[in-house]
Design an enzyme around this catalytic site. Sequence first.
Site, PDB file in Angstrom:
ATOM      1  N   ALA A   1     -55.253 -25.026  47.291  1.00 21.47           N
ATOM      2  CA  ALA A   1     -54.782 -23.977  48.070  1.00 21.47           C
ATOM      3  C   ALA A   1     -53.306 -23.900  47.494  1.00 21.47           C
ATOM      4  CB  ALA A   1     -54.936 -24.173  49.304  1.00 21.47           C
TER       5      ALA A   1
ATOM      6  N   SER B   1     -51.684 -23.325  44.975  1.00 19.85           N
ATOM      7  CA  SER B   1     -51.486 -24.226  43.676  1.00 19.85           C
ATOM      8  C   SER B   1     -50.636 -23.136  42.594  1.00 19.85           C
ATOM      9  CB  SER B   1     -52.703 -24.992  43.274  1.00 19.85           C
ATOM     10  OG  SER B   1     -53.373 -24.345  42.624  1.00 19.85           O
ATOM     11  N   GLY B   2     -50.974 -22.167  42.821  1.00 18.36           N
ATOM     12  CA  GLY B   2     -50.517 -21.099  41.443  1.00 18.36           C
ATOM     13  C   GLY B   2     -51.707 -20.898  40.829  1.00 18.36           C
ATOM     14  N   LYS B   3     -52.874 -21.118  40.867  1.00 15.04           N
ATOM     15  CA  LYS B   3     -53.848 -21.163  40.236  1.00 15.04           C
ATOM     16  C   LYS B   3     -54.267 -19.651  39.590  1.00 15.04           C
ATOM     17  CE  LYS B   3     -57.603 -21.773  43.757  1.00 15.04           C
ATOM     18  NZ  LYS B   3     -56.539 -21.648  44.717  1.00 15.04           N
ATOM     19  N   SER B   4     -54.313 -18.714  40.815  1.00 24.56           N
ATOM     20  CA  SER B   4     -54.483 -17.328  40.660  1.00 24.56           C
ATOM     21  C   SER B   4     -53.592 -16.642  39.611  1.00 24.56           C
ATOM     22  CB  SER B   4     -54.771 -16.443  41.959  1.00 24.56           C
ATOM     23  OG  SER B   4     -55.843 -16.908  42.468  1.00 24.56           O
TER      24      SER B   4
ATOM     25  N   ALA C   1     -63.114  -9.263  42.207  1.00 23.53           N
ATOM     26  CA  ALA C   1     -62.764 -10.158  43.361  1.00 23.53           C
ATOM     27  C   ALA C   1     -64.139 -10.380  44.188  1.00 23.53           C
ATOM     28  CB  ALA C   1     -61.935  -9.108  44.275  1.00 23.53           C
TER      29      ALA C   1
ATOM     30  N   HIS D   1     -52.302  -9.907  46.033  1.00 18.90           N
ATOM     31  CA  HIS D   1     -53.103 -10.019  44.942  1.00 18.90           C
ATOM     32  C   HIS D   1     -53.061  -8.622  43.996  1.00 18.90           C
ATOM     33  CE1 HIS D   1     -55.314 -14.165  44.428  1.00 18.90           C
ATOM     34  NE2 HIS D   1     -54.773 -14.123  45.509  1.00 18.90           N
TER      35      HIS D   1
ATOM     36  N   ARG E   1     -50.940  -7.267  40.235  1.00 19.83           N
ATOM     37  CA  ARG E   1     -51.776  -7.210  39.004  1.00 19.83           C
ATOM     38  C   ARG E   1     -51.272  -5.910  38.203  1.00 19.83           C
ATOM     39  NH1 ARG E   1     -56.360  -8.548  42.515  1.00 19.83           N
ATOM     40  NH2 ARG E   1     -57.017  -6.250  42.878  1.00 19.83           N
TER      41      ARG E   1
END
Length: 411
Positions: free
Chosen positions: A242, A244-247, A264, A282, A286
């Site tokens: 959670a 972590s910066g993954k997205s 999504a 999000h 983008r």
Amino acid sequence: MELTLLGTGAPAGLPRPGCPCASCAAAVGDAARAATALLVDATLLLDLTPGPAFAAARAGQSLNGVRQVFLSHPHNGPAREIPAGLPAPVRVPDRQELALISGHRVRAVALDAPGTGYEVTGPGGERLLYLPPGTAPAGLGPAPDGPDDQDARADGTGPYEMVVLDVVGRPDALARLRASGAVTPTTDVVAVHLDHDVPPSELPRRLAAAGARAVPDSTTLTVGEYHEVPDVPRRTLVLGGARSGKSVEAERRLESFPGVVYVATGGTRDGDPEWAERVSTHRERRPASWRTEETRDLVPLLAAEGPPLLVDCLALWLTYAMDEVGAWDDARWADGGAGALAERVAALTAAVRETPRTLVAVSNEVGSGVVPATAAGRRFRDELGRLNAAFAAECEHVLLVTAGIAQPLRG
């Protein structure tokens, strides 16, 4: 046509003077960069780097043969030193073209931000595009459909052999050039105007994901000469906990490509303002050229031809799949639910194996923290671990993001 990069850094250089950040502290040796300037065939200079005569000598070049100096930055860019004997720097008006006595042709490219881009055509017909920091070409349209229309690409000039631009600061510029056909898989994309936004140790990975590369100051390149750049992975799985910066990492891997479809899997949740805020965050970061599809039916998307897919995220896909097979009820789980879920996971991973599209998927890494207190929680943890492992087995590239730092697990 030979191109010598006298500098490859941002206008202030790297490290920035007096900056205490970690990126600047690590910018030593080849990672240290002067302000970007390009010397073309020892006769044409695009922008001036501090100490240009010394920078040229360090690269084994001389400025004695320079017959023209062009400026690209707004307000003439960084502080300039003009060595004695060098022609006075000028700027070409947008869309005008000059024919030089050396046999080069220089056309000024209109941009979407202050500054001037330059397209340089060498005596042999090879073509180079150079853009100042923070800019993209204005008015580019989509690539023509027919091969006979090749010359209609990118303002009527066809694909470039080399493009030199601010890949980190304006990845959408590269996406636009790709969409117009001005950049193709054979184009050598070189990143310049490099600043302290990306630590030097992470820069090669970030650029490779964009199909680009960086070179040290004083490097000489041949425009049109093949240079092997790591292929952009066709299937990538980005794991992380959670926040972590993954997205963000997943989005970065596709931000220099046009027409991405953002899938999504979480959908909408009426009456949940916190969830709405997450979705809004999000969407805002983008690129505007991306299209969003809210769906959990991933197999048809993976099977169809089309632009790259970014799936965010597999954990939410699994949540709904487990809902549909009754996984939260022990009796239903034992009476066919587990088998039904396994079939769905198998169908998904088979679609990943066969997909013709570039794919980046995001998932939560699990199992490193506290054991869930409930049987349902432990079941979800176990199934997500299995899904991640099965999905990763079909991907050429797998990353784990921790504290915003991406570490490659494969590829």
